[in-house]
Each structure stands twice: as structure tokens, then as C-alpha cells.
Design a protein around this motif. Structure first.
Motif: not given
Length: 175
Positions: A135, A139-141
Motif C-alpha cells: 500500500s 494510505s488507509t489501506d
């Protein structure tokens, strides 16, 4: 009265014991679904409940005939079922009864469930690790992946009693 209670798959004996304790307190089981049990008032200790593993009850064209046979010949009353587990009851005065559940069918059932859950566990962990590794920064991943790992750990923990029961059944079948 409706009670919500969770039992792991391998805790079917614990579930059966709890239902019988509820009956001894004057509450008869009259319906069930996932974690939901419906009770009605009865005379304390009126029934003895037992749980049976029946592979094809709900899909069998002879289901009605089979249940009528149990009631007519053995005074066994069908109460409800969830998945392949069926609750039956019989007047306590008539004594305890176990119908079919044998060790091999339970071993096979648990093995099938555990294999499916093991592959789901591997898939979730793999997806989470790949998501963390690939990711982009900021990122919020990664947050999603960490939450997914937490869910995976919970899924794993919930299946520990099932694995323990499976292992005990296999050991008892070897003798």
C-alpha cells in the motif's frame, strides 16, 4: 423468552447441557437460529433435550416421514435445527435417547468445517500482509489491513474449541 448465546461449533455438548439446564428451570426450547434461542414456559425438568448431527435432514424428501417415525415410535419430538445440528426432545419420564450421531460423522463434519476455515484464515492473512507491504505511504489501506488481521485473529480464536473437539473425537475413534 429469547436468549442470545454463542457456542463454538465444537461446543455442541455444552450447548445441549445448557438447554437441559434451562429446561430444569422451567424453560422449554421451541426454536433456534444462529446464537438465538427461543424458550417457552414449561414444567421444570419436563423434557430431556439432545442434539444430533444429521447430514441431510433439511434436504431430504422423506424428512416429514422420518420425523413422524421418531415421534410415533420413540416419542421423540423435533424442536428445531441450525445447519446440520438438530434439537430433539423427549419427555424426561421416558428416559434419555440418542439417535444417530456417531464419531465418524462428527469427525468428518468438523474436518470439513476446519479445512474451509483454515483456507479462509490463510486467505485473510495473505491479503492483509500483501495490503500492508504494497500500500502507498499515507494510505488507509494499512489500517484496513490491520483491522482485517484483528478479525482473522478473532476467527482463529473462535475455532480453537472446534479444533480441540475435533482432536478429541479423532483420539476417541482410534481406540
Amino acid at each position: 423468552m429469547i436468549i442470545y448465546k454463542f457456542f463454538a461449533l465444537g461446543e455442541y455438548e455444552k450447548k445441549e447441557k445448557w438447554i437441559n439446564i434451562m429446561c430444569s428451570k422451567g424453560y422449554a426450547l421451541n426454536g433456534c437460529s444462529f446464537c438465538k434461542y427461543n424458550f417457552e414456559k414449561c414444567n421444570p425438568d419436563e423434557y430431556h433435550y439432545f442434539l444430533e448431527l444429521l447430514e441431510n435432514l433439511s434436504s431430504s424428501p422423506n424428512q416429514e416421514d422420518f420425523l413422524n417415525y421418531l415421534e410415533d415410535e420413540w416419542s421423540v419430538e423435533y424442536v428445531c435445527h441450525y445447519r446440520n445440528w438438530v434439537f430433539f426432545r423427549r419427555k424426561k419420564l421416558l428416559g434419555k435417547l440418542s439417535i444417530f450421531s456417531n464419531v465418524q460423522s462428527k469427525i468428518y463434519y468438523f474436518k470439513r468445517i476446519l479445512i474451509f476455515r483454515f483456507f479462509a484464515f490463510i486467505l485473510l492473512i495473505s491479503f492483509s500482509i500483501l495490503n500492508i507491504l504494497y500500500s502507498p505511504k499515507g494510505s488507509t489501506d494499512k489500517t484496513f489491513a490491520l483491522l482485517l488481521i484483528l478479525v482473522t485473529i478473532i476467527v482463529f480464536a473462535v475455532n480453537i474449541p472446534t479444533f480441540i473437539k475435533y482432536h478429541k473425537l479423532k483420539k476417541s475413534d482410534e481406540f
